[in-house]
Design a protein around this motif. Structure first.
Motif, mmCIF file in Angstrom:
data_model
loop_
_atom_site.group_PDB
_atom_site.id
_atom_site.type_symbol
_atom_site.label_atom_id
_atom_site.label_comp_id
_atom_site.label_asym_id
_atom_site.label_seq_id
_atom_site.Cartn_x
_atom_site.Cartn_y
_atom_site.Cartn_z
ATOM 1 N N THR A 123 1.013 -1.152 -0.064
ATOM 2 C CA THR A 123 0.049 0.097 -0.037
ATOM 3 C C THR A 123 0.818 1.281 -0.088
ATOM 4 O OG1 THR A 123 -0.245 -0.033 2.281
ATOM 5 C CG2 THR A 123 -2.000 -1.166 1.174
ATOM 6 N N SER A 124 0.522 2.231 -0.827
ATOM 7 C CA SER A 124 1.385 3.426 -1.062
ATOM 8 C C SER A 124 1.133 4.533 -0.052
ATOM 9 C CB SER A 124 1.416 3.873 -2.512
ATOM 10 O OG SER A 124 -0.259 4.223 -2.710
ATOM 11 N N GLY A 125 0.283 4.534 0.799
ATOM 12 C CA GLY A 125 -0.067 5.104 1.864
ATOM 13 C C GLY A 125 -0.482 6.514 1.725
ATOM 14 N N GLU A 126 -0.232 7.528 2.674
ATOM 15 C CA GLU A 126 -0.657 8.812 2.537
ATOM 16 C C GLU A 126 -0.101 9.533 1.206
ATOM 17 O OE1 GLU A 126 -1.827 12.333 2.409
ATOM 18 O OE2 GLU A 126 -2.651 11.293 4.026
ATOM 19 N N PRO A 127 -0.915 10.225 0.282
ATOM 20 C CA PRO A 127 -0.554 10.568 -0.923
ATOM 21 C C PRO A 127 0.332 11.905 -0.941
ATOM 22 C CG PRO A 127 -2.799 10.855 -0.636
ATOM 23 C CD PRO A 127 -2.510 10.121 0.381
ATOM 24 N N ALA A 128 0.200 12.780 0.387
ATOM 25 C CA ALA A 128 0.852 13.920 0.628
ATOM 26 C C ALA A 128 2.297 13.633 1.040
ATOM 27 C CB ALA A 128 0.225 14.988 1.473
ATOM 28 N N GLY A 129 2.570 12.322 1.503
ATOM 29 C CA GLY A 129 3.849 11.751 2.085
ATOM 30 C C GLY A 129 4.885 11.163 1.168
ATOM 31 N N ILE A 130 5.720 10.548 1.700
ATOM 32 C CA ILE A 130 6.907 10.029 0.660
ATOM 33 C C ILE A 130 6.467 8.589 0.528
ATOM 34 C CG2 ILE A 130 8.605 11.119 1.922
ATOM 35 C CD1 ILE A 130 9.376 8.911 3.507
ATOM 36 N N GLY A 131 5.254 8.186 0.990
ATOM 37 C CA GLY A 131 4.980 6.694 0.583
ATOM 38 C C GLY A 131 4.895 6.417 -0.840
ATOM 39 N N PRO A 132 4.157 7.330 -1.875
ATOM 40 C CA PRO A 132 4.420 7.086 -3.103
ATOM 41 C C PRO A 132 5.749 7.220 -3.715
ATOM 42 C CG PRO A 132 2.545 8.350 -2.764
ATOM 43 C CD PRO A 132 3.305 8.362 -1.397
ATOM 44 N N ASP A 133 6.398 8.254 -3.132
ATOM 45 C CA ASP A 133 8.141 8.112 -3.482
ATOM 46 C C ASP A 133 8.810 6.975 -3.261
ATOM 47 O OD1 ASP A 133 6.790 10.601 -2.648
ATOM 48 O OD2 ASP A 133 8.663 11.744 -2.961
ATOM 49 N N ILE A 134 8.829 6.453 -2.219
ATOM 50 C CA ILE A 134 9.610 5.171 -2.022
ATOM 51 C C ILE A 134 8.953 3.781 -2.795
ATOM 52 C CG2 ILE A 134 10.382 5.953 0.329
ATOM 53 C CD1 ILE A 134 8.330 4.261 1.700
ATOM 54 N N CYS A 135 7.525 3.987 -2.991
ATOM 55 C CA CYS A 135 7.276 2.927 -3.733
ATOM 56 C C CYS A 135 7.757 2.896 -5.150
ATOM 57 C CB CYS A 135 5.522 2.889 -3.867
ATOM 58 S SG CYS A 135 4.855 2.429 -2.318
ATOM 59 N N CYS A 136 7.858 4.159 -5.635
ATOM 60 C CA CYS A 136 8.474 4.357 -7.255
ATOM 61 C C CYS A 136 9.911 3.849 -7.156
ATOM 62 C CB CYS A 136 8.425 5.823 -7.499
ATOM 63 S SG CYS A 136 6.757 6.543 -7.790
ATOM 64 N N TYR A 137 10.736 3.865 -6.223
ATOM 65 C CA TYR A 137 12.017 3.296 -6.228
ATOM 66 C C TYR A 137 12.234 1.891 -6.285
ATOM 67 C CZ TYR A 137 14.371 7.683 -4.710
ATOM 68 O OH TYR A 137 14.720 9.060 -4.583
ATOM 69 N N LEU A 138 10.966 1.265 -6.251
ATOM 70 C CA LEU A 138 10.958 -0.505 -6.430
ATOM 71 C C LEU A 138 11.474 -0.595 -8.105
ATOM 72 C CD1 LEU A 138 7.919 -1.264 -4.638
ATOM 73 C CD2 LEU A 138 10.045 -1.977 -3.996
ATOM 74 N N ALA A 139 11.050 0.296 -8.797
ATOM 75 C CA ALA A 139 11.113 0.385 -10.167
ATOM 76 C C ALA A 139 12.873 0.293 -10.621
ATOM 77 C CB ALA A 139 10.494 1.421 -11.015
ATOM 78 N N THR A 140 13.301 0.633 -9.632
ATOM 79 C CA THR A 140 14.974 0.755 -9.814
ATOM 80 C C THR A 140 15.737 -0.481 -9.334
ATOM 81 O OG1 THR A 140 15.509 1.805 -7.702
ATOM 82 C CG2 THR A 140 14.701 3.291 -9.444
ATOM 83 N N GLN A 141 15.007 -1.402 -8.786
ATOM 84 C CA GLN A 141 15.729 -2.558 -8.307
ATOM 85 C C GLN A 141 15.499 -3.692 -9.256
ATOM 86 O OE1 GLN A 141 17.077 -2.470 -4.824
ATOM 87 N NE2 GLN A 141 17.002 -0.361 -5.555
ATOM 88 N N PRO A 142 16.032 -4.818 -8.766
ATOM 89 C CA PRO A 142 15.820 -6.212 -9.680
ATOM 90 C C PRO A 142 14.239 -6.543 -9.569
ATOM 91 C CG PRO A 142 17.696 -6.328 -8.297
ATOM 92 C CD PRO A 142 16.948 -4.911 -7.896
ATOM 93 N N ALA A 143 13.667 -7.236 -10.380
ATOM 94 C CA ALA A 143 12.110 -7.451 -10.532
ATOM 95 C C ALA A 143 11.969 -8.484 -9.495
ATOM 96 C CB ALA A 143 11.920 -7.800 -11.945
ATOM 97 N N VAL A 144 10.676 -8.072 -8.853
ATOM 98 C CA VAL A 144 10.206 -9.243 -7.713
ATOM 99 C C VAL A 144 8.771 -9.180 -7.723
ATOM 100 C CG1 VAL A 144 12.110 -8.705 -6.030
ATOM 101 C CG2 VAL A 144 10.194 -7.280 -6.027
ATOM 102 N N PRO A 145 7.995 -10.236 -7.372
ATOM 103 C CA PRO A 145 6.591 -10.239 -7.546
ATOM 104 C C PRO A 145 5.984 -9.322 -6.262
ATOM 105 C CG PRO A 145 7.399 -12.184 -6.213
ATOM 106 C CD PRO A 145 8.754 -11.145 -6.818
ATOM 107 N N ALA A 146 5.443 -8.157 -6.945
ATOM 108 C CA ALA A 146 5.035 -7.155 -5.961
ATOM 109 C C ALA A 146 3.914 -6.390 -6.741
ATOM 110 C CB ALA A 146 6.151 -6.336 -5.349
ATOM 111 N N VAL A 147 3.041 -5.781 -6.085
ATOM 112 C CA VAL A 147 2.133 -4.900 -6.696
ATOM 113 C C VAL A 147 1.826 -3.719 -5.820
ATOM 114 C CG1 VAL A 147 -0.386 -4.566 -7.127
ATOM 115 C CG2 VAL A 147 0.791 -6.548 -7.968
#
Length: 338
Positions: free
Chosen positions: A21-45
């Motif tokens: 869950t990406s959390g509060e939209p005004a906070g850094i939750g969406p930011d840190i979720c985006c960093y997942l795209a910079t990592q090796p692929a894993v089964p995650a949504v």
């Protein structure tokens, strides 16, 4: 470029995926979720608003493409972020809290809970939310732990914090400090020790369970001079627990100011503290990038980052995703072992 932090060792790919869950939209939750795209692929949504996540990625300088969960195999990494769309995000501005977004945040949690219960997702990882923004005059939102217990019809859960070194539990959680002493009972301490022992068996199956139980008062009460809870509540609770958990070693009440000194802490594989900041403040100082919040007792695995919404950092590119990446690694390893 961000260093690949997701895995220190190879973890086998598992299906189903972990729900994030990406959390509060005004906070850094969406930011840190985006960093997942910079990592090796894993089964995650990632559960959230695709437009918000796309905008935030641009704001923090991450190149990625978004795919919806129903279209392709659910993976995050190598330039891809798989998203389960959640409606109702009315304000996507970073750093700007909006109570109209509360239903959107609850929508993320409810969808992830449902997917974990039905088996579509194997674990739930939560980015931070803003408690006040989710509270109303009629109902206070105390936190993820209490909400997940209510929504999953789980009568008793335990907030714990874990990494590869130890597990730590709390007797009291999200409540004012002035109410802590009267909410510490023998029965509650025994219950939390039982939960800590059970989770220890799951997370550290090959390690001897040795629990350190912290006192409440300075210097663990100095034999009653600085408080009596150690004598009247904590010590009797330890003895009551040991009466049925004879294979566990327990020491305490420990002086709180010395418990987390490294050479003292190394004596234990688990710690039980009496209140929130007594445990969280030293743990976060000792393990700033390798600590997760675990809710023990739910019908599914739930882990969380160890930090808050950091509203002022949202959209700046300064948010550190290490805790989320560690949470994903932790969840995938435990889900695979389960």
């Amino acid at each position: 470029m961000l260093k690949h932090l997701l895995f220190g060792k190879k973890v086998k790919t598992i299906v189903p995926y972990v729900a994030i869950t990406s959390g509060e939209p005004a906070g850094i939750g969406p930011d840190i979720c985006c960093y997942l795209a910079t990592q090796p692929a894993v089964p995650a949504v990632v559960y959230g608003c695709p437009q918000l996540l796309a905008e935030r990625a641009v704001q923090i300088g991450i190149k990625m493409s978004i795919q919806l969960v129903s279209s392709k195999p659910p993976v995050c990494g190598e330039g891809i972020l798989t998203v389960r769309p959640i409606n109702g995000c009315f304000n996507r501005t970073p750093g700007q809290l909006d109570p109209h977004n509360a239903a959107y945040v609850f929508g993320q949690l409810d969808a992830a809970i449902n997917d974990c219960i039905t088996g579509e997702a194997t674990a739930m990882i939560t980015a931070p939310v803003h408690k006040k923004n989710l509270s109303t005059p009629n109902k206070v939102f105390h936190g993820h732990t209490e909400y997940l217990a209510e929504k999953s019809n789980t009568p008793s859960v335990s907030m714990q914090f874990a990494n590869e070194h130890l597990i730590a539990g709390l007797v009291t959680v999200h409540q004012p400090l002035e109410t802590v002493a009267k909410n510490i009972t023998i029965e509650k301490i025994v219950s939390k020790l039982d939960a800590l022992h059970q989770s220890h068996q799951q997370h550290f199956p090959n390690k001897k369970c040795r629990i350190g139980v912290m006192g409440l008062n300075p210097h663990a009460g100095e034999e009653g001079l600085l408080g009596t809870e150690e004598l009247t509540v904590i010590s009797p609770a330890i003895q009551a627990f040991l009466a049925h958990a004879t294979e566990v070693e327990v020491e305490g009440p420990l002086s709180p100011d010395a418990t987390f000194v490294p050479h003292n802490l190394s004596e234990y594989s688990a710690i039980l503290g009496m209140y929130h900041d007594q445990v969280l403040a030293p743990l976060k100082a000792l393990y700033p990038r390798s600590l997760v919040n675990v809710t023990w007792g739910l019908p599914f695995l739930r882990v969380s980052v160890d930090h808050g919404t950091a509203i002022k950092l949202a959209g700046t590119g300064k948010a550190d995703p290490s805790s989320l990446l560690y949470a994903v690694r932790f969840a995938l390893e435990r889900a695979h072992d389960a």
